[in-house]
Scaffold this motif. Structure first.
Motif, mmCIF file in Angstrom:
data_model
loop_
_atom_site.group_PDB
_atom_site.id
_atom_site.type_symbol
_atom_site.label_atom_id
_atom_site.label_comp_id
_atom_site.label_asym_id
_atom_site.label_seq_id
_atom_site.Cartn_x
_atom_site.Cartn_y
_atom_site.Cartn_z
ATOM 1 N N ARG A 71 0.833 -1.340 -0.072
ATOM 2 C CA ARG A 71 -0.050 0.124 0.220
ATOM 3 C C ARG A 71 1.019 1.386 0.052
ATOM 4 O O ARG A 71 2.105 1.221 0.471
ATOM 5 N N VAL A 72 0.586 2.284 -0.657
ATOM 6 C CA VAL A 72 0.498 3.873 -0.057
ATOM 7 C C VAL A 72 -0.060 4.441 0.423
ATOM 8 O O VAL A 72 -1.080 3.805 0.894
ATOM 9 N N PRO A 73 0.462 5.764 0.709
ATOM 10 C CA PRO A 73 -0.953 6.389 2.041
ATOM 11 C C PRO A 73 -2.162 6.029 1.347
ATOM 12 O O PRO A 73 -1.744 6.711 0.189
ATOM 13 N N SER A 74 -3.861 6.206 1.286
ATOM 14 C CA SER A 74 -4.340 6.326 1.729
ATOM 15 C C SER A 74 -5.168 7.884 0.678
ATOM 16 O O SER A 74 -5.417 8.408 -0.484
ATOM 17 N N THR A 75 -4.494 8.834 2.131
ATOM 18 C CA THR A 75 -5.186 9.869 1.528
ATOM 19 C C THR A 75 -4.165 10.677 0.694
ATOM 20 O O THR A 75 -4.825 11.443 -0.105
ATOM 21 N N VAL A 76 -2.901 10.023 0.176
ATOM 22 C CA VAL A 76 -1.874 10.820 -0.874
ATOM 23 C C VAL A 76 -2.764 10.073 -2.370
ATOM 24 O O VAL A 76 -3.462 10.680 -2.997
ATOM 25 N N ALA A 77 -3.456 8.868 -2.192
ATOM 26 C CA ALA A 77 -3.595 8.231 -3.903
ATOM 27 C C ALA A 77 -5.270 9.014 -3.948
ATOM 28 O O ALA A 77 -5.470 9.015 -4.900
ATOM 29 N N LYS A 78 -6.321 9.354 -3.089
ATOM 30 C CA LYS A 78 -7.427 9.590 -2.907
ATOM 31 C C LYS A 78 -7.830 11.256 -3.201
ATOM 32 O O LYS A 78 -7.804 11.616 -3.975
ATOM 33 N N ALA A 79 -6.078 12.223 -3.044
ATOM 34 C CA ALA A 79 -6.007 13.347 -3.564
ATOM 35 C C ALA A 79 -5.373 13.618 -4.813
ATOM 36 O O ALA A 79 -5.326 14.533 -5.104
ATOM 37 N N ASP A 123 9.662 14.315 2.919
ATOM 38 C CA ASP A 123 8.649 14.594 2.479
ATOM 39 C C ASP A 123 7.527 14.851 2.319
ATOM 40 O O ASP A 123 5.947 15.370 2.396
ATOM 41 N N GLY A 124 6.933 13.139 1.909
ATOM 42 C CA GLY A 124 6.447 12.790 1.382
ATOM 43 C C GLY A 124 5.331 13.371 -0.189
ATOM 44 O O GLY A 124 6.625 13.677 -0.538
ATOM 45 N N GLY A 173 3.281 16.398 2.643
ATOM 46 C CA GLY A 173 3.403 15.580 3.613
ATOM 47 C C GLY A 173 1.953 13.807 3.136
ATOM 48 O O GLY A 173 2.467 13.816 1.693
ATOM 49 N N ASP A 174 1.664 13.259 3.955
ATOM 50 C CA ASP A 174 0.234 12.182 3.641
ATOM 51 C C ASP A 174 -0.630 12.830 2.784
ATOM 52 O O ASP A 174 -1.757 11.926 3.195
#
Length: 245
Positions: free
Chosen positions: A161-169, A190-191, A205-206
């Motif tokens: 997985r990658v950070p889901s918040t980033v995937a949705k952004a 830095d994210g 970030g994330d």
């Protein structure tokens, strides 16, 4: 004295009846066992063993992998638990849903619905397809979705997985800043980072406070002074590096 005469005839009748019932039960049991053996032999016959597996709807999951994971080859078609096979197949990271059907005498059909790639994350090891929830569903490339350059610290593989918040952004920033974006990055230090065409870098970030971060970014973009770096990991305390005139 007059004695009670014996009743040998009634006893013989009872004995005969009991013997007949017992013999009938034994015979019925033997017939039942024999029938069961014949039925098992019929159900397990070579003509009913799965020889053909047809896989439909797969683009990311290899057919031979799906067939292997299904575990149905060589089984009697009467012993294929279609629901259990489907549940086993959705453990594959690329498969969202599976429908399994048996066709007599020796065929199983598997219809798949795969997860949709929403972004491509590019590492030194290769390019990885990621869905909207951040699940890595396979390797490869996909046109028409955001591409993210990964810089160290994030080893990807199918099922990871990658950070889901980033995937949705990702789709949001691509649509919102399409005329400004040069590329997208994810860096271990830095994210998530937006790089604009003028060289400006925006660190998110994330993207856990994504709506607030975008509000601050939009406010900064209305400024007339030139800047090169904006750190929005804490949108309450943004850090802005401006360029001296």
């Amino acid at each position: 004295m007059t004695g009670v005469p014996p009743r040998p005839r009634r006893r013989r009748v009872r004995h005969a009846l009991a013997s007949g019932v017992l013999t009938g039960r034994i015979l019925a049991l033997l017939l039942l066992i024999g029938g069961g053996v014949l039925l098992v032999g019929f159900l397990e016959g070579e003509q009913y063993r799965v020889r053909t597996v047809v896989v439909n709807g797969n683009r990311l999951a290899f057919a031979d992998t799906v067939i292997r994971d299904s575990g149905v080859l060589g089984l009697s078609v009467f012993r294929v638990d279609t629901q259990a096979v489907a549940q086993r197949l959705v453990q594959h990271p690329a498969i969202a849903r599976a429908t399994v059907r048996v066709y007599y005498p020796d065929t199983v059909a598997i219809d798949l619905v795969e997860r949709e790639p929403a972004s491509v994350w590019m590492t030194r090891e290769g390019s990885w397809l990621v869905d909207r929830e951040g699940l890595v569903i396979g390797s490869g490339d996909q046109d028409g979705v955001p591409h993210v350059d990964v810089e160290g610290g994030l080893a990807l593989q199918p099922g990871g997985r990658v950070p889901s918040t980033v995937a949705k952004a990702l789709p949001v920033v691509v649509e919102r800043y399409a005329d400004r974006l040069a590329r997208l990055e994810y860096r271990s230090a830095d994210g998530f980072v937006l790089v604009f065409t003028g060289g400006e870098r925006v660190v998110l970030g994330d993207a856990e406070r994504f709506a607030e971060q975008l509000a601050v970014l939009d406010a900064i973009l209305t400024r007339k002074d030139r800047w090169l770096h904006l750190d929005l990991r804490d949108p309450d305390r943004p850090v802005l590096w401006t360029v001296s005139p």
